[in-house]
Design a protein around this motif. Structure first.
Motif, short mmCIF file in Angstrom:
data_model
loop_
_atom_site.label_atom_id
_atom_site.label_comp_id
_atom_site.label_asym_id
_atom_site.label_seq_id
_atom_site.Cartn_x
_atom_site.Cartn_y
_atom_site.Cartn_z
N THR A 55 -4.66 -3.06 -1.53
CA THR A 55 -3.98 -1.77 -1.59
C THR A 55 -4.35 -0.92 -0.37
O THR A 55 -5.47 -1.00 0.13
CB THR A 55 -4.31 -1.00 -2.88
N HIS A 56 -3.36 -0.15 0.09
CA HIS A 56 -3.54 0.72 1.26
C HIS A 56 -2.85 2.05 1.01
O HIS A 56 -1.89 2.13 0.25
CB HIS A 56 -2.89 0.09 2.51
N MET A 57 -3.32 3.08 1.67
CA MET A 57 -2.69 4.40 1.58
C MET A 57 -1.36 4.41 2.36
O MET A 57 -0.46 5.15 2.03
CB MET A 57 -3.61 5.49 2.13
N ASP A 58 -1.27 3.60 3.40
CA ASP A 58 -0.08 3.53 4.25
C ASP A 58 0.67 2.23 3.97
O ASP A 58 0.09 1.14 4.08
CB ASP A 58 -0.52 3.59 5.71
N PRO A 59 1.97 2.31 3.62
CA PRO A 59 2.72 1.07 3.34
C PRO A 59 2.79 0.14 4.55
O PRO A 59 2.84 -1.08 4.39
CB PRO A 59 4.11 1.57 2.92
N ALA A 60 2.78 0.69 5.75
CA ALA A 60 2.82 -0.14 6.95
C ALA A 60 1.56 -0.99 7.07
O ALA A 60 1.62 -2.15 7.49
CB ALA A 60 3.01 0.72 8.19
N ASP A 61 0.42 -0.43 6.70
CA ASP A 61 -0.82 -1.19 6.75
C ASP A 61 -0.79 -2.35 5.74
O ASP A 61 -1.27 -3.44 6.03
CB ASP A 61 -2.02 -0.29 6.47
#
Length: 75
Positions: A55-61
């Motif tokens: 999981t990431h805060m930024d969808p691109a990451d």
């Protein structure tokens, strides 16, 4: 003396860049976990399972992680 300060890509620009690199035949899934601001992604070649990103805060990451993780499967 001049300095080269690279401007970081926005999340949208990172996703656009990734979508040009991921083959059009690949499956791409991007989902936000319910009740959170966390994203995870899955991108894989046809006829393979692939692995979800963390999981990431930024969808691109999240998309970049799954692309890096699953592109090595391509022969």
């Amino acid at each position: 003396m001049g300095h080269n300060y690279a401007k970081p890509l926005t999340s949208g620009q990172k996703i656009e860049r990734l979508l040009t690199r991921i083959p059009p035949s690949w499956v791409i899934k991007l989902e936000r976990l319910p009740g959170t601001a966390q994203w995870r992604a899955l991108a894989h070649a046809p006829d393979t399972d692939g692995a979800w990103s963390e999981t990431h805060m930024d969808p691109a990451d999240a998309l970049e992680e799954t692309w890096r993780r699953n592109r090595t499967v391509v022969v």
